[in-house]
Design an enzyme around this catalytic site. Structure first.
Site, PDB file in Angstrom:
ATOM      1  N   GLY A  46      44.550  28.609  43.581  1.00 39.77           N
ATOM      2  CA  GLY A  46      44.408  28.652  42.047  1.00 39.77           C
ATOM      3  C   GLY A  46      44.647  29.648  41.192  1.00 39.77           C
ATOM      4  N   GLN A  51      44.206  35.455  34.255  1.00 39.81           N
ATOM      5  CA  GLN A  51      44.332  36.408  35.301  1.00 39.81           C
ATOM      6  C   GLN A  51      45.880  37.099  35.350  1.00 39.81           C
ATOM      7  OE1 GLN A  51      43.173  33.455  38.402  1.00 39.81           O
ATOM      8  NE2 GLN A  51      42.702  35.386  39.443  1.00 39.81           N
ATOM      9  N   CYS A  93      39.282  36.243  45.311  1.00 37.58           N
ATOM     10  CA  CYS A  93      39.891  35.817  43.940  1.00 37.58           C
ATOM     11  C   CYS A  93      40.791  36.894  44.070  1.00 37.58           C
ATOM     12  CB  CYS A  93      39.068  36.229  42.888  1.00 37.58           C
ATOM     13  SG  CYS A  93      39.694  36.089  41.367  1.00 37.58           S
ATOM     14  N   LEU A  94      42.154  36.081  43.491  1.00 38.42           N
ATOM     15  CA  LEU A  94      43.345  37.189  43.375  1.00 38.42           C
ATOM     16  C   LEU A  94      42.987  38.312  42.492  1.00 38.42           C
ATOM     17  CD1 LEU A  94      45.935  34.182  43.334  1.00 38.42           C
ATOM     18  CD2 LEU A  94      45.529  35.846  45.198  1.00 38.42           C
ATOM     19  N   HIS A 135      35.687  27.480  40.232  1.00 42.05           N
ATOM     20  CA  HIS A 135      36.089  28.935  40.131  1.00 42.05           C
ATOM     21  C   HIS A 135      37.112  29.056  38.977  1.00 42.05           C
ATOM     22  CE1 HIS A 135      37.339  32.692  42.455  1.00 42.05           C
ATOM     23  NE2 HIS A 135      38.470  32.585  41.328  1.00 42.05           N
ATOM     24  N   GLU A 136      38.153  28.384  38.762  1.00 42.01           N
ATOM     25  CA  GLU A 136      39.130  28.507  37.676  1.00 42.01           C
ATOM     26  C   GLU A 136      38.604  28.442  36.154  1.00 42.01           C
ATOM     27  OE1 GLU A 136      41.613  30.030  38.912  1.00 42.01           O
ATOM     28  OE2 GLU A 136      41.391  29.230  40.867  1.00 42.01           O
ATOM     29  N   HIS A 139      36.823  31.336  35.108  1.00 38.97           N
ATOM     30  CA  HIS A 139      37.607  32.242  34.787  1.00 38.97           C
ATOM     31  C   HIS A 139      37.905  32.323  33.178  1.00 38.97           C
ATOM     32  CE1 HIS A 139      39.337  34.834  38.090  1.00 38.97           C
ATOM     33  NE2 HIS A 139      39.476  33.859  38.647  1.00 38.97           N
TER      34      HIS A 139
HETATM   35  O1  GNR Z   1      43.075  31.694  46.378  1.00 41.83           O
HETATM   36  C1  GNR Z   1      42.000  31.473  45.973  1.00 41.83           C
HETATM   37  N1  GNR Z   1      41.209  31.087  46.943  1.00 41.83           N
HETATM   38  C2  GNR Z   1      39.828  30.641  46.762  1.00 41.83           C
HETATM   39  C3  GNR Z   1      39.068  30.451  47.967  1.00 41.83           C
HETATM   40  C4  GNR Z   1      37.872  30.025  47.751  1.00 41.83           C
HETATM   41  C5  GNR Z   1      37.295  29.601  46.556  1.00 41.83           C
HETATM   42  C6  GNR Z   1      38.009  29.986  45.371  1.00 41.83           C
HETATM   43  C7  GNR Z   1      39.405  30.270  45.409  1.00 41.83           C
HETATM   44  S1  GNR Z   1      40.409  30.660  44.216  1.00 41.83           S
HETATM   45  C8  GNR Z   1      41.632  31.897  44.659  1.00 41.83           C
HETATM   46  C9  GNR Z   1      42.757  32.175  43.820  1.00 41.83           C
HETATM   47  C10 GNR Z   1      42.035  32.653  42.403  1.00 41.83           C
HETATM   48  O2  GNR Z   1      41.540  33.646  42.209  1.00 41.83           O
HETATM   49  N2  GNR Z   1      41.945  31.813  41.511  1.00 41.83           N
HETATM   50  O3  GNR Z   1      41.386  32.101  40.238  1.00 41.83           O
HETATM   51 NI    NI Z   2      39.979  33.820  40.795  1.00 44.26          NI
END
Ligand code: GNR
Ligand code: NI
Length: 171
Positions: A46, A51, A93-94, A135-136, A139
């Site tokens: 995601g 980001q 998270c990236l 999670h997204e 953000h």
């Molecule tokens: O790549 C991602 N893997 C992930 C694994 C478990 C829970 C959430 C994520 S999201 C993350 C990519 C990211 O940072 N998206 O904002």
């Molecule tokens: Ni993230």
């Protein structure tokens, strides 16, 4: 299309609240296309617009995995309209490289959103996709997964992360 630079914690932009998209124009389509390319390039499941430094309510996701056909979701102005259950899974998270922690989330969600043309859409999800949606959307509110940790775990995170970034700078 272009791969954009992913910003890292503690970049202040990641703490800001994103604005609703009102113009479903070429610039939005370009942003969405770049986000998709950036997510697959990373690779991640995601990515949210903040980001890549854009404070607009746009997220992209693909939780299909390598073995399955792609399941790309580009969601503009996403909102969770139904939530159920509880799940505790390890997240990364990236924007927070090399750190992983278990976060408590809803196990099933229904998300309303618009596609890049402004058409209303709805998608139900469970498992990883449900976690990714939460999670997204976090953000877009300036919230990172580490903000869900207990105060103790967060302080351990901060110390570990500082060290990690120091090590990176020295290399
Ligand atoms: O790549 C991602 N893997 C992930 C694994 C478990 C829970 C959430 C994520 S999201 C993350 C990519 C990211 O940072 N998206 O904002
Ligand atoms: Ni993230």
């Amino acid at each position: 299309m272009a791969v954009r630079t992913i910003l890292h914690y503690p970049e202040p932009v990641l703490k800001k609240i994103s604005k609703p998209v009102v113009h479903f124009d070429e610039a939005l389509k370009q942003l969405a296309a770049d986000m998709v390319e950036t997510m697959y390039d990373a690779p991640g499941v995601g990515l949210a617009a903040p980001q890549v430094g854009v404070l607009q309510r746009v997220i992209v996701m693909d939780c299909s995995g390598k073995e399955n056909p792609p399941d790309l979701i580009v969601a503009v102005n996403p909102v969770l309209v139904e939530t159920e259950g509880e799940s505790c899974e390890e997240e990364g998270c990236l924007s927070v490289p090399e750190y992983y922690a278990v976060v408590k989330r809803f196990s099933r969600v229904t998300m309303n959103y618009q596609d890049v043309d402004g058409n209303p859409r709805q998608r139900q999800a469970e498992d990883l996709l449900a976690v990714a949606m939460q999670h997204e959307i976090d953000h877009l509110q300036g919230i990172l997964f580490v903000d869900h940790l207990s105060p103790l775990k967060r302080s351990i995170f901060r110390k570990k992360y500082q060290k990690l970034m120091q090590q990176r700078d020295e290399e």
